[in-house]
Design a protein around this motif. Structure first.
Motif, PDB file in Angstrom:
ATOM      1  N   LYS A 134       0.850  -1.204   0.000  1.00  0.00           N
ATOM      2  CA  LYS A 134       0.000   0.000   0.000  1.00  0.00           C
ATOM      3  C   LYS A 134       0.880   1.247   0.000  1.00  0.00           C
ATOM      4  CE  LYS A 134      -3.766  -2.454   0.474  1.00  0.00           C
ATOM      5  NZ  LYS A 134      -3.939  -3.105  -0.821  1.00  0.00           N
ATOM      6  N   CYS A 135       0.745   2.059  -1.028  1.00  0.00           N
ATOM      7  CA  CYS A 135       1.478   3.325  -1.097  1.00  0.00           C
ATOM      8  C   CYS A 135       0.877   4.181  -2.200  1.00  0.00           C
ATOM      9  CB  CYS A 135       2.967   3.076  -1.345  1.00  0.00           C
ATOM     10  SG  CYS A 135       3.304   2.195  -2.865  1.00  0.00           S
ATOM     11  N   GLU A 136       1.485   5.342  -2.452  1.00  0.00           N
ATOM     12  CA  GLU A 136       0.993   6.240  -3.515  1.00  0.00           C
ATOM     13  C   GLU A 136       1.081   5.522  -4.864  1.00  0.00           C
ATOM     14  OE1 GLU A 136       1.970  10.803  -5.017  1.00  0.00           O
ATOM     15  OE2 GLU A 136       3.481   9.647  -3.941  1.00  0.00           O
ATOM     16  N   ILE A 137       0.027   5.688  -5.687  1.00  0.00           N
ATOM     17  CA  ILE A 137      -0.006   4.986  -6.978  1.00  0.00           C
ATOM     18  C   ILE A 137      -0.071   5.973  -8.141  1.00  0.00           C
ATOM     19  CG2 ILE A 137      -1.444   3.513  -8.467  1.00  0.00           C
ATOM     20  CD1 ILE A 137      -2.223   1.946  -5.964  1.00  0.00           C
ATOM     21  N   PHE A 138       0.776   5.756  -9.136  1.00  0.00           N
ATOM     22  CA  PHE A 138       0.671   6.469 -10.416  1.00  0.00           C
ATOM     23  C   PHE A 138       0.274   5.423 -11.446  1.00  0.00           C
ATOM     24  CE2 PHE A 138       3.512   8.987  -7.873  1.00  0.00           C
ATOM     25  CZ  PHE A 138       3.237  10.306  -8.222  1.00  0.00           C
ATOM     26  N   ASP A 139      -0.997   5.437 -11.833  1.00  0.00           N
ATOM     27  CA  ASP A 139      -1.490   4.388 -12.736  1.00  0.00           C
ATOM     28  C   ASP A 139      -1.542   4.901 -14.177  1.00  0.00           C
ATOM     29  OD1 ASP A 139      -2.654   2.305 -13.997  1.00  0.00           O
ATOM     30  OD2 ASP A 139      -4.420   2.181 -12.695  1.00  0.00           O
ATOM     31  N   PHE A 140      -0.618   4.420 -14.992  1.00  0.00           N
ATOM     32  CA  PHE A 140      -0.587   4.846 -16.403  1.00  0.00           C
ATOM     33  C   PHE A 140      -1.203   3.793 -17.334  1.00  0.00           C
ATOM     34  CE2 PHE A 140       2.744   7.476 -14.437  1.00  0.00           C
ATOM     35  CZ  PHE A 140       2.281   8.729 -14.808  1.00  0.00           C
ATOM     36  N   ASN A 141      -1.952   2.871 -16.755  1.00  0.00           N
ATOM     37  CA  ASN A 141      -2.735   1.887 -17.528  1.00  0.00           C
ATOM     38  C   ASN A 141      -1.911   1.201 -18.612  1.00  0.00           C
ATOM     39  OD1 ASN A 141      -5.182   2.588 -16.090  1.00  0.00           O
ATOM     40  ND2 ASN A 141      -5.045   4.522 -17.197  1.00  0.00           N
ATOM     41  N   ASP A 142      -2.379   1.336 -19.882  1.00  0.00           N
ATOM     42  CA  ASP A 142      -1.725   0.657 -21.008  1.00  0.00           C
ATOM     43  C   ASP A 142      -0.540   1.418 -21.590  1.00  0.00           C
ATOM     44  OD1 ASP A 142      -2.746  -1.768 -21.408  1.00  0.00           O
ATOM     45  OD2 ASP A 142      -4.210  -1.207 -22.952  1.00  0.00           O
ATOM     46  N   ASN A 143      -0.259   2.591 -21.043  1.00  0.00           N
ATOM     47  CA  ASN A 143       0.844   3.395 -21.596  1.00  0.00           C
ATOM     48  C   ASN A 143       2.192   2.758 -21.248  1.00  0.00           C
ATOM     49  OD1 ASN A 143      -0.826   5.614 -22.697  1.00  0.00           O
ATOM     50  ND2 ASN A 143      -1.420   5.809 -20.545  1.00  0.00           N
ATOM     51  N   PHE A 144       3.219   3.210 -21.975  1.00  0.00           N
ATOM     52  CA  PHE A 144       4.532   2.562 -21.847  1.00  0.00           C
ATOM     53  C   PHE A 144       5.443   3.299 -20.867  1.00  0.00           C
ATOM     54  CE2 PHE A 144       3.261   1.719 -26.362  1.00  0.00           C
ATOM     55  CZ  PHE A 144       3.012   0.357 -26.197  1.00  0.00           C
ATOM     56  N   LEU A 145       6.133   2.519 -20.042  1.00  0.00           N
ATOM     57  CA  LEU A 145       7.160   3.081 -19.163  1.00  0.00           C
ATOM     58  C   LEU A 145       8.510   2.744 -19.790  1.00  0.00           C
ATOM     59  CD1 LEU A 145       5.832   1.830 -15.676  1.00  0.00           C
ATOM     60  CD2 LEU A 145       5.169   3.905 -16.931  1.00  0.00           C
ATOM     61  N   ILE A 146       9.252   3.758 -20.185  1.00  0.00           N
ATOM     62  CA  ILE A 146      10.584   3.519 -20.757  1.00  0.00           C
ATOM     63  C   ILE A 146      11.601   4.354 -19.966  1.00  0.00           C
ATOM     64  CG2 ILE A 146       9.566   3.112 -23.056  1.00  0.00           C
ATOM     65  CD1 ILE A 146      10.789   5.793 -23.944  1.00  0.00           C
ATOM     66  N   PRO A 147      12.903   4.080 -20.115  1.00  0.00           N
ATOM     67  CA  PRO A 147      13.885   4.881 -19.367  1.00  0.00           C
ATOM     68  C   PRO A 147      13.904   6.331 -19.859  1.00  0.00           C
ATOM     69  CG  PRO A 147      14.914   2.929 -20.366  1.00  0.00           C
ATOM     70  CD  PRO A 147      13.533   3.034 -20.940  1.00  0.00           C
ATOM     71  N   GLY A 148      14.197   7.272 -18.983  1.00  0.00           N
ATOM     72  CA  GLY A 148      14.390   8.667 -19.388  1.00  0.00           C
ATOM     73  C   GLY A 148      15.475   8.730 -20.451  1.00  0.00           C
ATOM     74  N   PHE A 149      15.284   9.598 -21.435  1.00  0.00           N
ATOM     75  CA  PHE A 149      16.263   9.689 -22.527  1.00  0.00           C
ATOM     76  C   PHE A 149      17.562  10.368 -22.056  1.00  0.00           C
ATOM     77  CE2 PHE A 149      12.214   9.845 -25.063  1.00  0.00           C
ATOM     78  CZ  PHE A 149      12.378   8.608 -25.667  1.00  0.00           C
ATOM     79  N   ILE A 150      18.634  10.013 -22.743  1.00  0.00           N
ATOM     80  CA  ILE A 150      19.942  10.643 -22.484  1.00  0.00           C
ATOM     81  C   ILE A 150      20.406  11.323 -23.768  1.00  0.00           C
ATOM     82  CG2 ILE A 150      22.333  10.251 -21.776  1.00  0.00           C
ATOM     83  CD1 ILE A 150      21.341   7.789 -20.212  1.00  0.00           C
ATOM     84  N   ASP A 151      20.458  12.645 -23.721  1.00  0.00           N
ATOM     85  CA  ASP A 151      20.873  13.466 -24.879  1.00  0.00           C
ATOM     86  C   ASP A 151      22.358  13.761 -24.681  1.00  0.00           C
ATOM     87  OD1 ASP A 151      21.347  15.507 -26.691  1.00  0.00           O
ATOM     88  OD2 ASP A 151      19.577  16.680 -26.147  1.00  0.00           O
ATOM     89  N   ILE A 152      23.225  13.214 -25.557  1.00  0.00           N
ATOM     90  CA  ILE A 152      24.666  13.363 -25.253  1.00  0.00           C
ATOM     91  C   ILE A 152      25.337  14.569 -25.934  1.00  0.00           C
ATOM     92  CG2 ILE A 152      24.906  10.896 -24.722  1.00  0.00           C
ATOM     93  CD1 ILE A 152      26.762  10.739 -27.229  1.00  0.00           C
ATOM     94  N   HIS A 153      24.542  15.397 -26.616  1.00  0.00           N
ATOM     95  CA  HIS A 153      25.170  16.623 -27.128  1.00  0.00           C
ATOM     96  C   HIS A 153      24.135  17.704 -27.452  1.00  0.00           C
ATOM     97  CE1 HIS A 153      27.938  19.344 -29.034  1.00  0.00           C
ATOM     98  NE2 HIS A 153      27.119  19.428 -30.063  1.00  0.00           N
ATOM     99  N   THR A 154      24.227  18.809 -26.729  1.00  0.00           N
ATOM    100  CA  THR A 154      23.375  19.947 -27.052  1.00  0.00           C
ATOM    101  C   THR A 154      23.979  21.232 -26.478  1.00  0.00           C
ATOM    102  OG1 THR A 154      21.056  20.599 -27.270  1.00  0.00           O
ATOM    103  CG2 THR A 154      21.753  19.817 -25.097  1.00  0.00           C
ATOM    104  N   HIS A 155      23.303  22.379 -26.712  1.00  0.00           N
ATOM    105  CA  HIS A 155      23.841  23.686 -26.285  1.00  0.00           C
ATOM    106  C   HIS A 155      22.741  24.477 -25.600  1.00  0.00           C
ATOM    107  CE1 HIS A 155      27.513  23.582 -28.953  1.00  0.00           C
ATOM    108  NE2 HIS A 155      26.759  22.675 -29.561  1.00  0.00           N
ATOM    109  N   ILE A 156      22.906  24.772 -24.315  1.00  0.00           N
ATOM    110  CA  ILE A 156      21.870  25.518 -23.583  1.00  0.00           C
ATOM    111  C   ILE A 156      21.665  26.941 -24.151  1.00  0.00           C
ATOM    112  CG2 ILE A 156      21.155  26.429 -21.324  1.00  0.00           C
ATOM    113  CD1 ILE A 156      22.884  24.034 -20.133  1.00  0.00           C
ATOM    114  N   PRO A 157      22.731  27.742 -24.353  1.00  0.00           N
ATOM    115  CA  PRO A 157      22.499  29.142 -24.757  1.00  0.00           C
ATOM    116  C   PRO A 157      21.904  29.285 -26.155  1.00  0.00           C
ATOM    117  CG  PRO A 157      24.851  28.723 -24.396  1.00  0.00           C
ATOM    118  CD  PRO A 157      24.156  27.427 -24.217  1.00  0.00           C
ATOM    119  N   GLN A 158      21.942  28.228 -26.931  1.00  0.00           N
ATOM    120  CA  GLN A 158      21.411  28.316 -28.295  1.00  0.00           C
ATOM    121  C   GLN A 158      19.914  28.004 -28.374  1.00  0.00           C
ATOM    122  OE1 GLN A 158      23.780  26.052 -31.115  1.00  0.00           O
ATOM    123  NE2 GLN A 158      25.697  26.735 -30.192  1.00  0.00           N
TER     124      GLN A 158
END
Ligand SMILES: [Zn+2]
Length: 411
Positions: free
Chosen positions: A46-70
């Motif tokens: 028993k605890c807090e539940i986030f129910d996303f039903n049939d939706n997909f849980l995948i790992p957070g993406f890793i972006d290995i190259h970008t530029h913040i000021p641009q």
């Protein structure tokens, strides 16, 4: 403690993806995945539940190259790399001399990275100390590998003496110590903006402090010519980074489009990582990186959005463009360069995590790792077919519904 329900799509390695239909992830109070399995097996907890039903849980993406000021520059400017940098990008980066402005841009960058499901980002900031200092202080929702751009060669307001560059680098590195969300990354912009001495010092600093390095390599043919005109003692572009000590197994090289076999061999032998940025390469007409060949040669390749030559922070667009540009290359060369969704998907998560030395804490949804999770919409069926990764990459309805970083819902 919380439970997250959904269909789990978990990349184990570059060959294997685990699929758990009607799955459940149990997240502990430290944001770590404690258990993973079928939802029915955890009903008694028993605890807090986030129910996303049939939706997909995948790992957070890793972006290995970008530029913040641009980031505010997306879609602005035209032409090829050198002109584009001079006319549009360098003037825009000067605005980062205001830390308040930098903070505003970073908030927008961070919000949209999370909106697209990215939880780790490797990024250049501008040359400015105060801008990146503010970003380090303010960032709590995104795992960042970032550094101030090092530039001591050429003309313009962004070019500063070597000692100034080194002092800003050292200050920001010190500032970043003990920050749980930030990994200071040594960031010589590219060989046209850096003296040999600056590159040697930067490499030495990275080695002493065991840091990642990011730079650009072999993006555009005029750029290569320009750089070999500046650094005349070197036989090729890669040689410059190799001889100054910048090529290590903790170095990320953006682009790597026009490389000779000799250069590829050097990169392979040093274990440096290639950041493939197909959207950017198309936008600036830089060329098409032969991804299939690099995979076959066992090069380490991840994906980068390279905003603002890349036109979105959305890693799904980057995956799509990696596949589509590989087909275009096949068409123009009459050789088979086409890559598949199966090859590209792990580049956006588990493989990138391995390259960044963070596979023990993120990159997939294994027990013991941080709950860095992206929830992808699934409208169409209860069936999960063998094309699931391709569906996630291409599906028009596959929007990101939610993002969790270290177990906390951040979008
Ligand atoms: Zn770049």
């Amino acid at each position: 403690m919380k439970k997250i329900f959904g269909n789990i799509i978990n990349p184990i390695n570059k060959h294997k993806t685990e699929i758990i239909k009607d799955g459940c992830l149990i997240i502990n109070n430290k944001g770590i995945i404690e258990k993973k399995g079928k939802k029915v097996n955890f009903e008694e907890i028993k605890c807090e539940i986030f129910d996303f039903n049939d939706n997909f849980l995948i790992p957070g993406f890793i972006d290995i190259h970008t530029h913040i000021p641009q980031y505010p520059l997306i879609g602005k400017g035209k032409g090829e790399l050198l002109d584009w940098l001079r006319k549009y990008i360098f003037p825009a980066e000067i605005k980062f001399n205001s830390a308040d402005y930098a903070e505003k841009v970073f908030e927008y960058f961070c919000h949209n990275s999370l909106r697209f499901g990215t939880t780790t980002s490797v990024a250049f900031s501008s040359i400015h100390r105060s801008a990146l200092k503010r970003i380090i202080e303010k960032n709590h929702k995104l795992r960042l590998f970032a550094g101030n751009s090092l530039m001591d060669l050429g003309e313009g307001e962004l070019v500063k003496p070597m000692q100034h560059n080194l002092s800003v680098m050292n200050d920001l590195f010190q500032k970043s110590l003990n920050n749980a969300h930030f990994n200071y990354t040594v960031s010589p912009r590219y060989a046209a903006s850096c003296s040999i001495d600056l590159m040697k010092n930067a490499a030495e600093f990275a080695k002493e402090n065991n840091l990642y390095i990011q730079t650009h390599l072999s993006e555009n043919k005029s750029e290569i010519e320009h750089i070999l005109n500046i650094h005349r003692d070197y036989t090729n572009y890669t040689d410059i980074y190799h001889k100054t000590g910048l090529l290590t197994d903790k170095t990320i090289l953006a682009h790597c489009i026009h490389l000779s076999e000799k250069e590829l061999e050097i990169i392979h032998n040093t274990g440096a990582v290639i950041a493939h940025c197909p959207s950017s390469n198309s936008y600036l007409k830089s060329g098409i990186m032969p991804l299939k060949k690099y995979i076959q040669n066992e090069m380490k390749v991840g994906l980068g959005t390279d905003v603002a030559a890349g036109y979105t922070l959305d890693m799904k667009t980057e995956m799509r463009n990696a596949i589509e540009s590989s087909k275009t290359l096949s068409y123009f060369t009459n050789e088979d360069h086409a890559v598949s969704a199966l090859e590209v998907f792990p580049m956006s998560n588990i493989l990138a995590a391995e390259y960044l030395g963070i596979a023990d804490i993120t990159g997939n949804l294994n027990e013991g790792k941080y709950a860095d999770i992206t929830v992808i919409q699934n409208r169409n069926s209860s069936e999960i077919t063998e094309d699931i990764l391709s569906e996630i990459i291409y599906g028009e309805d596959k929007n990101n519904l939610a993002t969790f970083y270290k177990g906390e819902r951040v979008y």
